[in-house]
Motif scaffolding. Structure first.
Motif, PDB file in Angstrom:
ATOM      1  N   THR A 118      63.644  15.204  73.482  1.00 21.94           N
ATOM      2  CA  THR A 118      64.366  15.791  74.612  1.00 21.94           C
ATOM      3  C   THR A 118      65.876  15.534  74.564  1.00 21.94           C
ATOM      4  O   THR A 118      66.562  15.702  75.568  1.00 21.94           O
ATOM      5  N   SER A 119      66.393  15.156  73.420  1.00 20.59           N
ATOM      6  CA  SER A 119      67.837  14.972  73.312  1.00 20.59           C
ATOM      7  C   SER A 119      68.534  16.314  73.489  1.00 20.59           C
ATOM      8  O   SER A 119      67.936  17.387  73.298  1.00 20.59           O
ATOM      9  N   ALA A 168      68.696  23.316  70.166  1.00 25.57           N
ATOM     10  CA  ALA A 168      68.131  23.937  68.966  1.00 25.57           C
ATOM     11  C   ALA A 168      66.940  24.819  69.309  1.00 25.57           C
ATOM     12  O   ALA A 168      66.840  25.966  68.850  1.00 25.57           O
ATOM     13  N   VAL A 169      66.020  24.284  70.093  1.00 27.03           N
ATOM     14  CA  VAL A 169      64.821  25.044  70.445  1.00 27.03           C
ATOM     15  C   VAL A 169      65.196  26.257  71.291  1.00 27.03           C
ATOM     16  O   VAL A 169      64.679  27.364  71.097  1.00 27.03           O
ATOM     17  N   GLN A 170      66.123  26.059  72.230  1.00 25.84           N
ATOM     18  CA  GLN A 170      66.545  27.185  73.074  1.00 25.84           C
ATOM     19  C   GLN A 170      67.210  28.275  72.227  1.00 25.84           C
ATOM     20  O   GLN A 170      67.006  29.478  72.470  1.00 25.84           O
ATOM     21  N   ALA A 195      67.559  25.804  79.440  1.00 27.95           N
ATOM     22  CA  ALA A 195      67.598  24.427  78.943  1.00 27.95           C
ATOM     23  C   ALA A 195      66.588  23.567  79.688  1.00 27.95           C
ATOM     24  O   ALA A 195      65.909  22.724  79.091  1.00 27.95           O
ATOM     25  N   ALA A 196      66.449  23.801  80.988  1.00 28.85           N
ATOM     26  CA  ALA A 196      65.509  23.015  81.791  1.00 28.85           C
ATOM     27  C   ALA A 196      64.066  23.306  81.394  1.00 28.85           C
ATOM     28  O   ALA A 196      63.246  22.380  81.269  1.00 28.85           O
ATOM     29  N   ALA A 219      59.342  17.564  76.792  1.00 27.62           N
ATOM     30  CA  ALA A 219      58.925  16.304  77.414  1.00 27.62           C
ATOM     31  C   ALA A 219      57.404  16.200  77.432  1.00 27.62           C
ATOM     32  O   ALA A 219      56.827  15.126  77.177  1.00 27.62           O
ATOM     33  N   LYS A 220      56.747  17.307  77.738  1.00 32.99           N
ATOM     34  CA  LYS A 220      55.292  17.328  77.742  1.00 32.99           C
ATOM     35  C   LYS A 220      54.756  17.057  76.327  1.00 32.99           C
ATOM     36  O   LYS A 220      53.786  16.306  76.142  1.00 32.99           O
ATOM     37  N   ALA A 221      55.408  17.648  75.333  1.00 28.71           N
ATOM     38  CA  ALA A 221      55.000  17.414  73.943  1.00 28.71           C
ATOM     39  C   ALA A 221      55.160  15.940  73.568  1.00 28.71           C
ATOM     40  O   ALA A 221      54.299  15.345  72.919  1.00 28.71           O
ATOM     41  N   GLN A 222      56.258  15.338  74.003  1.00 26.79           N
ATOM     42  CA  GLN A 222      56.481  13.925  73.666  1.00 26.79           C
ATOM     43  C   GLN A 222      55.443  13.027  74.322  1.00 26.79           C
ATOM     44  O   GLN A 222      55.025  12.023  73.745  1.00 26.79           O
TER      45      GLN A 222
END
Length: 438
Positions: A232-233, A239-241, A421-422, A429-432
Motif C-alpha cells: 500500500t505504499s 503503479a496499479v492505478q 487511489a483510494a 490492503a485487502k490483498a496484504q
C-alpha cells in the motif's frame, strides 16, 4: 513465467506446503508408474499454443534422450491453470514427477517447501557448471544466499508488439517509447475504429507481471528489504492505478478485456483486431495463429520517460521457465542426466527456437536464430532492463492476492466504476491482509 501462460491460483494453500518441508518431494513412480531407473516422469509446462503443440516439440527430443541413455521419459504437459496446484499437491503427498518445469517466479516459494533438489556446486557440476547460465536467469532460481532450487530452461522478456498496418493507417510512424506516447497513439487508433492495446484483466499472472514493472518504474516494490509485504505504499498504489487506468481513464484497453484470462489478447492481436500487445516472447504463438512476422514490429515496453534501463527504467520482469528435480526421486542420476540433456547447447537451441524464447545458456545464445531483430529486443531487455520478481517464500501468495486485486479493479473499470487511489489502496490492503503473518 509464461507466456501463453496463466497463473495457477491455488485451491491448495502454499502455507500447507511450507509447513510440510520434511515430507515434500517426488518419486520415480510419478504417482504410481514404474519406478525402474530406466524410467523418468516429466511434467512440462504448456509453452506452445496448445498441449498438442508442446508434445510435437518435446516428444522427438525425449526419444533422442532415450536413444542416448536408454532412459524412457514419460511426458505430461500440464496447463498453467493447473500447474502450481499440481506441484503443491505433490510436495505434500510425496507423489510427484522426477523432473518438472516451474515458472521462475515460483522458485523461492517452492524452495521453501524443502521438496526440491538444491542445485549446489556438486549438482551444477554434473550438468556442466553454474557459470554456463546467464546471470539474469540465475537471479530467478531461488532465495538469495541459498543454493538455487531450479535450473534455467527458457528465458523470456516482455516486449511491445505492434501491428504495422494499423499504425500506418493511424499515421503513427514509430512505436511508443513512453506510456504517455502509448496513450496518445492508442487514442488515435481508437478514433480509427480499431482496438488499441490488448490485456488480460482476469489473468492473475499477467496482472502481477505488469504491475510489478509499473511499481519499479515508480521507484516502489511490493516487499521491504527484509521480505515483508508492502502493498500500500504510494508508489505501488500509483503503479496499479496507472496500469488499470489504461482501461479506466485512458480508454486504450477495451472494457471486454477485463474478462480475458488465457491467450485471448494474443488471439485478438494475431487476427488484427488489436493494434498493440504487451507479451512475453510472443512470436511462436503469433505464428501458430497465422500471423506473419512481417505484419508486426517489436519494441521495448514503454517507460515513464527516457529509455529502458536499470532502476526506475526497468521495463520487464525476468520471465522464464526453470527445471526442478524432486529431492526424493528414486532416480537422481537419471534426473540429473535429463536436466543436463535439456540444458545442453544443442537442446537449448532446438527448444528455444521452437518456443521463440531465449536460451539462458550463454554459449547457446550465440546461434544466429537468437540474433533476429525480435530476439535482439528480448535479449537486450533481459541483459539491461529486466528485474526478477521478489524471490521470497511468500511469492506465490503475493501473485494470487495482488493479481486478484488487480483483476477486481479491472472489473470495476469495465463496469464504469471509478478506479481511484483510494479504491486501489483498499484492494491492495485487502490483498496484504491475505498474506501469511510474519
Amino acid at each position: 513465467m509464461r507466456s501463453i501462460r496463466v497463473a495457477a491460483v491455488g485451491a491448495v494453500s502454499l502455507s500447507l506446503a511450507l509447513a510440510a518441508t520434511a515430507c515434500g518431494g517426488g518419486s520415480a513412480t510419478g504417482g504410481g508408474s514404474n519406478d525402474s531407473p530406466r524410467t523418468l516422469t516429466y511434467w512440462a509446462s504448456n509453452q506452445g499454443a496448445s498441449i498438442e503443440e508442446d508434445k510435437k516439440v518435446l516428444q522427438p527430443e525425449l526419444a533422442k534422450f532415450e536413444k542416448q541413455t536408454g532412459i524412457k521419459v514419460k511426458l505430461e504437459v500440464v496447463p498453467w491453470s493447473d500447474l502450481l496446484n499440481r506441484i503443491l499437491t505433490a510436495t505434500t503427498s510425496g507423489q510427484g514427477p522426477d523432473v518438472l518445469n516451474i515458472g521462475n517466479t515460483w522458485s523461492a516459494s517452492l524452495q521453501a517447501t524443502g521438496a526440491l533438489l538444491p542445485w549446489d556446486t556438486a549438482n551444477f557440476g554434473r550438468i556442466g557448471g553454474k557459470d554456463r547460465f546467464v546471470d539474469s536467469a540465475l537471479g530467478s532460481t531461488g532465495a538469495a544466499g541459498k543454493d538455487p532450487a531450479a535450473v534455467p530452461l527458457y528465458s523470456m522478456a516482455y516486449a511491445l508488439y505492434y501491428n504495422k498496418q494499423i499504425f500506418a493507417d493511424a499515421g503513427i510512424a514509430r512505436p511508443p517509447a513512453t506510456w504517455s506516447e502509448l496513450v496518445a497513439d492508442g487514442q488515435k487508433i481508437e478514433a480509427k475504429g480499431k482496438q488499441a492495446l490488448g490485456a488480460e484483466g482476469s489473468n492473475v499472472s499477467e496482472n502481477i507481471h505488469h504491475v510489478f514493472v509499473f511499481a519499479r518504474q515508480h521507484g516502489a516494490d511490493f516487499f521491504t528489504a527484509d521480505g515483508k509485504p508492502d502493498f500500500t505504499s504510494d508508489g505501488v498504489v500509483t503503479a496499479v492505478q496507472q496500469y488499470v487506468g489504461l482501461m479506466a481513464k485512458d480508454k486504450v484497453i477495451p472494457a471486454g478485456n477485463a474478462e480475458y484470462a488465457q491467450n485471448q489478447s494474443v488471439s485478438d492481436f494475431a487476427k488484427g483486431r488489436t493494434a498493440m500487445l504487451l507479451w512475453q516472447s510472443a512470436s511462436a504463438n503469433l505464428k501458430s495463429q497465422g500471423m506473419s512476422e512481417d505484419a508486426y514490429g517489436i519494441a521495448p515496453v514503454p517507460v515513464q520517460s527516457g529509455t529502458p534501463g536499470t532502476g526506475t527504467q526497468v521495463n520487464s520482469m525476468v520471465a522464464g521457465i526453470n527445471l526442478a528435480v524432486f529431492k526424493n526421486t528414486h532416480n537422481l542420476d537419471g534426473a540429473t542426466r535429463f536436466v543436463k540433456f535439456l540444458t545442453s547447447d544443442e537442446e537449448q537451441k532446438i527448444l528455444n527456437k521452437a518456443y521463440s524464447t531465449i536460451p539462458p545458456v550463454r554459449t547457446a545464445q550465440g546461434d544466429a536464430a537468437f540474433s533476429t531483430p525480435a530476439n535482439a529486443v528480448l535479449k537486450n531487455t533481459l541483459a539491461t532492463s529486466a528485474a526478477a520478481l521478489p524471490q521470497v517464500a511468500d511469492e506465490s501468495q503475493f501473485e494470487t492476492a495482488v493479481g486478484t486485486a488487480v483483476k477486481e479493479l479491472f472489473a470495476d473499470a469495465a463496469a464504469g466504476r471509478p478506479v481511484t487511489a483510494a479504491s486501489v489502496k483498499a484492494k491492495l490492503a485487502k490483498a496484504q491482509q491475505q498474506m501469511p503473518a510474519k
